[in-house]
Design a protein around this motif. Sequence first.
Motif, short mmCIF file in Angstrom:
data_model
loop_
_atom_site.label_atom_id
_atom_site.label_comp_id
_atom_site.label_asym_id
_atom_site.label_seq_id
_atom_site.Cartn_x
_atom_site.Cartn_y
_atom_site.Cartn_z
N ALA A 176 -7.64 -17.03 -34.39
CA ALA A 176 -7.00 -18.01 -33.50
C ALA A 176 -6.22 -17.32 -32.39
O ALA A 176 -5.89 -17.94 -31.39
CB ALA A 176 -6.07 -18.91 -34.31
N GLY A 177 -5.89 -16.05 -32.58
CA GLY A 177 -5.12 -15.35 -31.57
C GLY A 177 -6.02 -14.68 -30.55
O GLY A 177 -7.24 -14.82 -30.54
N LYS A 178 -5.41 -13.89 -29.71
CA LYS A 178 -6.12 -13.19 -28.65
C LYS A 178 -6.76 -11.92 -29.20
O LYS A 178 -6.50 -11.50 -30.34
CB LYS A 178 -5.15 -12.84 -27.53
N ILE A 179 -7.58 -11.30 -28.39
CA ILE A 179 -8.11 -9.98 -28.71
C ILE A 179 -6.93 -9.00 -28.82
O ILE A 179 -6.04 -9.00 -27.98
CB ILE A 179 -9.11 -9.53 -27.64
N GLN A 180 -6.92 -8.18 -29.85
CA GLN A 180 -5.80 -7.30 -30.10
C GLN A 180 -5.77 -6.15 -29.09
O GLN A 180 -6.75 -5.88 -28.39
CB GLN A 180 -5.86 -6.76 -31.52
N GLU A 181 -4.63 -5.49 -29.03
CA GLU A 181 -4.45 -4.43 -28.05
C GLU A 181 -5.35 -3.23 -28.31
O GLU A 181 -5.73 -2.51 -27.39
CB GLU A 181 -2.98 -3.98 -28.04
N GLN A 182 -5.71 -2.99 -29.57
CA GLN A 182 -6.58 -1.88 -29.93
C GLN A 182 -7.63 -2.34 -30.93
O GLN A 182 -7.46 -3.35 -31.62
CB GLN A 182 -5.77 -0.73 -30.54
N GLY A 183 -8.71 -1.60 -30.99
CA GLY A 183 -9.68 -1.85 -32.04
C GLY A 183 -9.15 -1.36 -33.37
O GLY A 183 -8.17 -0.60 -33.43
N ALA A 184 -9.79 -1.77 -34.45
CA ALA A 184 -9.33 -1.37 -35.78
C ALA A 184 -10.52 -1.15 -36.69
O ALA A 184 -11.49 -1.91 -36.66
CB ALA A 184 -8.40 -2.42 -36.38
N LYS A 185 -10.42 -0.09 -37.50
CA LYS A 185 -11.44 0.18 -38.51
C LYS A 185 -10.76 0.27 -39.87
O LYS A 185 -9.83 1.05 -40.05
CB LYS A 185 -12.18 1.47 -38.21
N TYR A 186 -11.22 -0.54 -40.81
CA TYR A 186 -10.69 -0.56 -42.17
C TYR A 186 -11.73 0.05 -43.11
O TYR A 186 -12.91 -0.31 -43.05
CB TYR A 186 -10.39 -1.98 -42.63
N CYS A 187 -11.29 0.97 -43.96
CA CYS A 187 -12.17 1.57 -44.96
C CYS A 187 -11.55 1.37 -46.34
O CYS A 187 -10.35 1.62 -46.52
CB CYS A 187 -12.38 3.05 -44.71
N LEU A 188 -12.34 0.95 -47.30
CA LEU A 188 -11.87 0.75 -48.67
C LEU A 188 -12.85 1.39 -49.63
O LEU A 188 -14.06 1.10 -49.59
CB LEU A 188 -11.74 -0.74 -48.99
N PRO B 233 -13.91 -3.73 -32.65
CA PRO B 233 -13.24 -3.36 -31.40
C PRO B 233 -12.24 -4.39 -30.92
O PRO B 233 -11.34 -4.07 -30.16
CB PRO B 233 -14.40 -3.20 -30.41
N ALA B 234 -12.38 -5.65 -31.38
CA ALA B 234 -11.42 -6.69 -31.01
C ALA B 234 -10.18 -6.66 -31.88
O ALA B 234 -9.18 -7.32 -31.58
CB ALA B 234 -12.07 -8.08 -31.10
N GLY B 235 -10.20 -5.92 -32.98
CA GLY B 235 -9.04 -5.80 -33.86
C GLY B 235 -8.74 -7.03 -34.67
O GLY B 235 -7.64 -7.18 -35.20
N ASN B 236 -9.72 -7.93 -34.84
CA ASN B 236 -9.47 -9.20 -35.52
C ASN B 236 -10.14 -9.28 -36.89
O ASN B 236 -10.29 -10.37 -37.44
CB ASN B 236 -9.94 -10.38 -34.66
N SER B 237 -10.56 -8.16 -37.44
CA SER B 237 -11.10 -8.13 -38.79
C SER B 237 -10.11 -7.42 -39.71
O SER B 237 -9.13 -6.83 -39.26
CB SER B 237 -12.46 -7.42 -38.82
N TRP B 238 -10.41 -7.45 -41.03
CA TRP B 238 -9.37 -7.01 -41.96
C TRP B 238 -9.92 -6.91 -43.38
O TRP B 238 -10.85 -7.64 -43.75
CB TRP B 238 -8.24 -8.02 -41.88
N GLY C 204 -4.89 -2.98 -23.82
CA GLY C 204 -4.85 -4.35 -24.27
C GLY C 204 -5.54 -5.33 -23.35
O GLY C 204 -6.37 -6.13 -23.77
N CYS C 205 -5.20 -5.28 -22.05
CA CYS C 205 -5.74 -6.26 -21.10
C CYS C 205 -6.57 -5.63 -20.00
O CYS C 205 -7.12 -6.35 -19.16
CB CYS C 205 -4.61 -7.08 -20.48
N THR C 206 -6.66 -4.30 -19.95
CA THR C 206 -7.42 -3.50 -18.98
C THR C 206 -6.85 -3.54 -17.57
O THR C 206 -7.45 -2.98 -16.66
CB THR C 206 -8.92 -3.90 -18.94
N LYS C 207 -5.70 -4.16 -17.38
CA LYS C 207 -5.07 -4.15 -16.06
C LYS C 207 -4.31 -2.83 -15.87
O LYS C 207 -4.09 -2.09 -16.81
CB LYS C 207 -4.13 -5.35 -15.92
N PRO C 208 -3.89 -2.53 -14.62
CA PRO C 208 -3.18 -1.27 -14.37
C PRO C 208 -1.91 -1.16 -15.19
O PRO C 208 -1.13 -2.10 -15.29
CB PRO C 208 -2.87 -1.33 -12.87
N ALA C 209 -1.72 0.00 -15.81
CA ALA C 209 -0.53 0.26 -16.62
C ALA C 209 -0.04 1.67 -16.31
O ALA C 209 -0.61 2.37 -15.46
CB ALA C 209 -0.85 0.11 -18.10
N HIS C 210 1.05 2.08 -16.97
CA HIS C 210 1.64 3.38 -16.74
C HIS C 210 1.62 4.20 -18.02
O HIS C 210 1.98 3.72 -19.10
CB HIS C 210 3.09 3.24 -16.25
#
Length: 486
Positions: free
Chosen positions: A99-111, A204-209, A273-279
Amino acid sequence: MADRATNEYLNTERAQNDPNDLFAALGKQVLGLSVKDGDEVPEDDRVRVVDEIESLCMNCEDNGTTRLLLTKIPFFREVILMSFFCEHCHFKNNEIQPAGKIQEQGAKYCLRLETMEDLERQVVKSDTAILRIEELDIEVPPGRGRLTNVEGILGKVHQDLEGSQQKRKKEDPELYQKIDGVVQPLIKMLNGGRFPFTISVDDPAGNSWIEPSVGEESTKGKYVIKHYPRSAAQNIELGLHGEVVSKDEEGGSMEDVDIVEGQTYDLPVACPGCTKPAHLLIQMVNIPHFKQVVISTTQCKYCDYYTNDVKTGGAIPEKGKRIWLDVKSKEDLSRDILKSETCLMKIPDCAVDVQPGTMGGRFTTVEGLLTQIRDDLRGSIFETNDDDAPPDSMPEAGKRAWKKFFDGLNKAIKAEIEYTILMEDPLGNSYCQLRDEPGKDPQVRIEEYERTAEEDEELGLTDMKTHLNEIGEYVKEPIKATNLES
């Protein structure tokens, strides 16, 4: 179909006027349905656990019904559970969407699964995630989102593979044998006859778990989370098209620039996170009795993305390093500590087990590091209210276990108990501040150890060839031993 119904629902008056109540945990929604004897509550005033929306059936193009449940998953975040059914053609479709936005980073879970209880762990696989059963080299590509458990995931893979086996046995015996060579081990995994084995979810969207358990300290590498910045190609696949940084925003180049210790350098980058210019702010720091490290911070004014990391330089040491710190008083909380991204960190007295890659590199104090571990876990487990209460959908045993865990961690942060921190770093890039000369601080013990072949393989050292021999061939660079006290 279901996606369109979801968007229509989120634009309704209820969704706009009552956003805070949309994602109440399921138990609280059920409580909202309870009515005292003799009371009559208008239907519109009751909490509706499941919303029904008439929507188009993509199978027969008649109207069917989409049912939506907006809820929170313990340890995770808000999700939308959707179920579509058409009474005309009996077509069914079940999905889960973040329900939320695409996360700032991708995530990989290993079990790594070791017991039958591990098969019961919940799994969220979003529509952008790749799920793998590592030992069988089976990959489930991005597709329909699912909320299930490990057993359900394995069962679905088995069902898909087994579906046409009888037909293959007659028409293509060779293909039948190859698939049967995968199906039989999969059946053993489902029956508990092939432990241990590993599954991974890379999103890559960081929305799995994958559901964790308290401490996760039973076996090294059993449960590993790695967050990573998305590549440009992954951003494009997710619909995140970056903006080009203009010449005015470039702020100069780092070419031919000598990096001076203590000076801060500001570089333009695309926000992960949003691909816009950052520092990207970079500073080199010299740590006494250790080495120079580069501390970096990325900040974005558009999406408030913020992260920091620390990188160590220098030659790869011949051996890994283990550091033990005995925390005995509040003074020890102010010790500087560097946990590199390759470091395994354990606090057995508090059931803390931070696997390599989970938090990235961190250069802070003992108190700061423990506080960050606590806050990261608390933010993913507790409800978003002032009571810091675990979700009411969590089993009572889980609530008690997490309460005990956080009570112990809070005492450690306040130095109300004595405990030992262990940092095991195969690259020797972690550090703990000493109160005296090296080797004379009674609360800090340091030892070197031989890396295992598995660690060399994971770090990419096995095939590293950077040395040019006498006949012009690149071979593995000979590693010189380093002095811990240098």
